[in-house]
Design an enzyme around this catalytic site. Structure first.
Site, PDB file in Angstrom:
ATOM      1  N   LYS A  72      36.177  32.230  40.473  1.00  0.00           N
ATOM      2  CA  LYS A  72      37.249  31.593  41.248  1.00  0.00           C
ATOM      3  C   LYS A  72      38.025  30.595  40.397  1.00  0.00           C
ATOM      4  O   LYS A  72      39.236  30.470  40.525  1.00  0.00           O
ATOM      5  CB  LYS A  72      36.679  30.890  42.481  1.00  0.00           C
ATOM      6  CG  LYS A  72      36.241  31.843  43.559  1.00  0.00           C
ATOM      7  CD  LYS A  72      37.444  32.462  44.263  1.00  0.00           C
ATOM      8  CE  LYS A  72      37.013  33.355  45.417  1.00  0.00           C
ATOM      9  NZ  LYS A  72      38.111  34.052  46.059  1.00  0.00           N
TER      10      LYS A  72
ATOM     11  N   LYS B 273      34.726  52.881  42.663  1.00  0.00           N
ATOM     12  CA  LYS B 273      34.496  52.474  44.045  1.00  0.00           C
ATOM     13  C   LYS B 273      35.777  52.286  44.849  1.00  0.00           C
ATOM     14  O   LYS B 273      36.779  51.791  44.335  1.00  0.00           O
ATOM     15  CB  LYS B 273      33.756  51.134  44.002  1.00  0.00           C
ATOM     16  CG  LYS B 273      32.543  51.097  44.884  1.00  0.00           C
ATOM     17  CD  LYS B 273      31.790  49.817  44.649  1.00  0.00           C
ATOM     18  CE  LYS B 273      31.792  48.986  45.903  1.00  0.00           C
ATOM     19  NZ  LYS B 273      31.016  47.787  45.846  1.00  0.00           N
TER      20      LYS B 273
ATOM     21  N   LYS C  10      40.036  47.457  48.062  1.00  0.00           N
ATOM     22  CA  LYS C  10      41.214  47.228  48.894  1.00  0.00           C
ATOM     23  C   LYS C  10      42.506  47.331  48.093  1.00  0.00           C
ATOM     24  O   LYS C  10      43.587  47.160  48.646  1.00  0.00           O
ATOM     25  CB  LYS C  10      41.091  45.892  49.619  1.00  0.00           C
ATOM     26  CG  LYS C  10      40.693  44.727  48.753  1.00  0.00           C
ATOM     27  CD  LYS C  10      40.505  43.497  49.612  1.00  0.00           C
ATOM     28  CE  LYS C  10      40.240  42.305  48.732  1.00  0.00           C
ATOM     29  NZ  LYS C  10      39.084  41.545  49.002  1.00  0.00           N
TER      30      LYS C  10
END
Ligand code: TRP
Length: 330
Positions: free
Chosen positions: A112, A195, A198
């Site tokens: 982050k 995979k 989104k």
């Protein structure tokens, strides 16, 4: 005795086929076998400063999509994190026994810091503590977590042990990871990158309409076709077959496998079939998403009932926690 299983659901993003055939399918099964608690982790999303209207919209969407996909409030406790003030209370208390250094070392925090370097707020640093509070407040035996959340569960276990030791109490059992093991089918994406996620062009969402699904599938990455009989499939083609195996009938899969092996396959036909079979599965869910999403009375009923159940369990824990810490009335 039924085991308590708890899982938090991120309040960002749309449900995609990968979720549906992955964790979600297991949640749906589990809710009939265990005492399950599922909640929308909306407070966690505040670390990225969403606009207030988006904040509520995200909760509404996630809740609606999970209900539409099959989470059943008659069997599982379904609630919204911010409806349970006991979670934030436990979060404060756990923060006092968590060290800055151990939080700075978490992979998710370091990620982050790289991704949002101009908003490295304290909530981001203490994200795992809030998650530990979410979990420990219900003292579950098991928590289903993906690879990316294992470290957070490890911190949760550390805090459970530390709390018990520091306050000489036996309040928190250590939650174990719920391992779906071989049951977890990995759903590949449409862009050949592995995979389903989104990212644009890679995922098919349960909320996508028929036209969008066809368009996305027709755009899936392929190649110029097999050149010799019974050749090895490249990853992109194997991904399409993996999806087909999940959504189509065995005879359809066999038909296209044979066509691939004898080099008569037409990717256009394969994709058309795949898109149609995906639609068969997702369109009823999409209809329910629209119905449930518009039914605010139902959503209110579900969340109020869920909050009442969750608060009962949370309050029982907090009673012991407050006693252990020494918080008491005059
Ligand atoms: N951090 C989890 C995720 O990003 C969501 C989450 C929040 C969670 N609190 C939790 C998961 C408690 C399990 C248990 O997916």
């Amino acid at each position: 005795m039924k085991e308590t299983v708890l899982s938090g659901i991120r309040s960002t993003g749309h449900l995609h086929l990968g979720n549906y055939f992955g964790a979600l399918r297991n949640f749906i099964k589990m809710q009939y076998e265990h005492r399950c608690l599922f909640f929308v982790a909306d407070l966690h999303s505040l670390t990225t400063h969403p606009k207030p209207a988006d904040f509520h919209g995200n909760v509404h969407r996630v809740l609606t999509e999970y209900l539409a996909a099959g989470l059943d409030p008659e069997h599982a406790t379904l609630f919204v994190q911010s409806d349970i003030p006991e979670i934030t209370e436990l979060y404060v208390l756990l923060n006092m026994i968590t060290y800055k250094g151990e939080l700075e070392r978490t992979t998710s925090f370091k990620d982050k810091v790289r991704k949002q370097e101009d908003n490295v707020n304290a909530g981001l640093l203490t994200y795992p503590v809030l998650m530990a509070a979410d979990i420990l407040i219900h003292r579950p035996a098991k928590v289903p977590v993906g690879k990316d959340q294992e470290q957070h569960l490890e911190i949760t276990r550390t805090l459970a042990r530390r709390f018990n030791r520091l306050y000489e109490a036996d309040v928190f059992p250590e939650p174990a990871a719920f391992n779906f093991g071989a049951e977890l089918v990995k759903i590949p994406g449409l862009d050949g990158s592995g995979k389903m996620g989104k990212s644009e062009g890679n995922g098919i969402f349960l909320s996508d309409d028929e036209k969008t699904i066809h368009k996305k599938v027709m755009h899936a990455v392929t190649d110029s076709g097999p050149t010799a009989p019974n050749g090895e499939m490249p990853d992109t083609i194997r991904n399409i077959f993996t999806l087909l195996e999940v959504v189509s009938t065995p005879d359809v899969v066999t038909h296209f496998r044979e066509a691939y092996n004898n080099c008569t396959i037409r990717y256009g036909e394969l994709k058309k079939q795949l898109a149609e079979d995906i639609c068969k599965i997702t369109l009823p869910i999409r209809t329910r998403i629209e119905e449930i999403g518009a039914d605010r009375d139902y959503l209110r009923k579900v969340t109020q009932q869920g909050a009442a159940q969750a608060r009962e369990s949370a309050q029982a824990t907090m009673k012991e926690v407050r006693k252990a810490v020494g918080i008491q009335a005059f």
